[in-house]
Design a protein around this motif. Structure first.
Motif, short mmCIF file in Angstrom:
data_model
loop_
_atom_site.label_atom_id
_atom_site.label_comp_id
_atom_site.label_asym_id
_atom_site.label_seq_id
_atom_site.Cartn_x
_atom_site.Cartn_y
_atom_site.Cartn_z
N UNK A 37 28.60 74.72 80.21
CA UNK A 37 29.76 74.26 79.45
C UNK A 37 29.55 74.44 77.95
N UNK A 38 28.31 74.30 77.47
CA UNK A 38 28.05 74.49 76.04
C UNK A 38 28.42 75.90 75.60
N UNK A 43 32.02 76.84 85.94
CA UNK A 43 32.05 77.52 87.24
C UNK A 43 32.62 76.56 88.28
N UNK A 44 33.58 77.06 89.04
CA UNK A 44 34.15 76.24 90.10
C UNK A 44 34.35 77.09 91.36
N UNK A 56 38.55 77.37 75.68
CA UNK A 56 38.59 77.55 74.23
C UNK A 56 37.54 76.69 73.54
N UNK A 57 37.27 75.51 74.12
CA UNK A 57 36.27 74.61 73.57
C UNK A 57 35.39 74.12 74.72
N UNK A 58 34.09 74.06 74.49
CA UNK A 58 33.17 73.63 75.53
C UNK A 58 32.99 72.13 75.54
N UNK A 131 23.11 67.75 79.58
CA UNK A 131 24.15 67.53 78.57
C UNK A 131 25.26 68.56 78.75
N UNK A 132 26.49 68.11 78.50
CA UNK A 132 27.65 68.99 78.66
C UNK A 132 27.92 69.80 77.41
N UNK A 133 27.36 69.39 76.27
CA UNK A 133 27.57 70.08 75.00
C UNK A 133 26.48 69.64 74.04
N UNK A 134 26.41 70.32 72.90
CA UNK A 134 25.37 69.99 71.93
C UNK A 134 25.49 68.56 71.42
#
Length: 364
Positions: A37-38, A43-44, A56-58, A131-134
């Motif tokens: 996601x970052x 993926x699904x 557009x945004x992680x 983590x899903x993002x930074x």
């Protein structure tokens, strides 16, 4: 078309979602993987077909708003979604609450061998590669405790029966049906959901702080601590006192009244070593016209029978594992303002570390 979804959450056993899918006739199985996601990629799998979705945004909210919710509306019918642990079921239910998607059940998988350590630890998701993002500063405890507290059904996997774990679950979510993974009958599991199950409904901060009717007497060292007081907290002493909730505590939730913010209710929530404080809104007594009060304030319950829901006061409920209940009560009691401070409250200037938590939760 009727749209129903079963959400499967938790940190282990990805086969549970597949078993529920097989048992729920006519359903579609969806699985999410947010490891990338970052890099703005999700993926699904939909009935085994993999799609890499570029966002557009992680971020988790973009995943919900731009992919999962539209997917549920598009698929229709019955859908089983096995969530990546980075996607918390409460956030999903909040995202679909204004759609025609009905939550049939939230099922959370609990690993007996690891859950208690996760639920009381200090590890950040980033330290586990989760983590899903930074900027994802959530703790492992948050994604361990929250989905269990929010579940309609719990599936216990691995290890032997643990009376301490059972005592914690009895107090964290007494309403949830509980089944062992071995010999799991998925159809019977869904049928065992009790009539008072939340089925995706989320709590109002001015309502009761107890989840269902948990046993209040201690068992195997696990206890429910309830703190209530009719005078405000001193902000700095409260800030220091909250350390007592960061060790040996599974869960804490509460409404706080701080003397330097007389009209605003603060919301406290902790899981393991992670604790946040944020704005809940105005106290009911700060609303000049009762007709303007939020409906939930008028309908919600209160742990203190001598106060109306939404009336100023301290209410905190804590589930402890090793933290001494008397130490929690003492620390919070000592953080209350004195008679002299209360009398001079209009003249004193208080240093308030919670003043910036108007719009979002503040990590402590």
């Amino acid at each position: 078309m009727l749209r129903e979804v079963v959400l499967v959450a938790g940190l282990g056993d990805h086969d549970v979602g597949e078993e529920i899918w097989r048992a729920w006739q006519g359903s579609i199985l969806v699985r999410y993987d947010l490891r990338d996601l970052a890099q703005r990629v999700v993926r699904r799998w939909v009935d085994g077909e993999l799609t890499a979705v570029e966002l557009a945004h992680g971020c988790v909210s973009c995943t919900l708003g731009l992919d999962l919710v539209p997917l549920l509306e598009r698929l229709g019918g019955r859908v089983v979604v096995h969530l990546d642990p980075r996607l918390e079921p409460e956030a999903v239910c909040f995202a679909v609450c204004e759609t025609d998607v009905r939550v049939k059940a939230v099922v959370t998988v609990v690993d007996r061998a690891t859950w208690l350590a996760d639920a009381t630890g200090n590890d950040l998701l980033a330290e586990r590669g989760l983590s899903a993002a930074e900027d994802d500063d959530r703790t492992v405890a948050q994604i361990a405790v929250g989905p269990v507290e929010f579940a309609d059904c719990l599936v216990l996997t691995g290890g032997q029966v643990d009376p301490v774990l059972d005592a914690v679950l009895d107090r964290l979510n007494p309403r949830a049906a509980r089944r062992d993974r071995r010999g799991l009958d998925a159809a019977a599991l869904l049928a065992a959901i009790p009539p008072d199950a939340r089925r995706g409904r989320f709590d109002d901060g001015f309502g009761t702080l107890l989840n269902g009717r948990p046993p209040l007497e201690p068992s195997h060292g696990v206890a429910v601590v309830r703190f209530a007081a009719g005078r405000p907290f001193h902000p700095m002493r409260l800030h220091d006192a909250l350390d007592v909730l960061l060790d040996g505590v599974v869960r804490a939730r509460g409404r706080l009244w701080v003397v330097s913010q007389p009209h605003r209710a603060l919301w406290l929530e902790s899981a393991g070593g992670g604790l946040t404080v944020g704005s809940l809104g105005s106290w009911l007594t700060a609303v000049s016209d009762w007709a303007q009060a939020p409906p939930a304030c008028l309908a919600g319950g209160s742990a203190s029978p001598d106060r109306r829901p939404g009336e100023r006061g301290q209410e905190v409920v804590v589930i402890t594992l090793t933290a001494p209940p008397e130490a929690i009560i003492a620390a919070l009691s000592e953080a209350l303002v004195t008679d002299e401070e209360l009398e001079l409250a209009g003249e004193l200037e208080f240093v308030d570390p919670f003043i910036e938590s108007d719009d979002e939760m503040e990590e402590l």
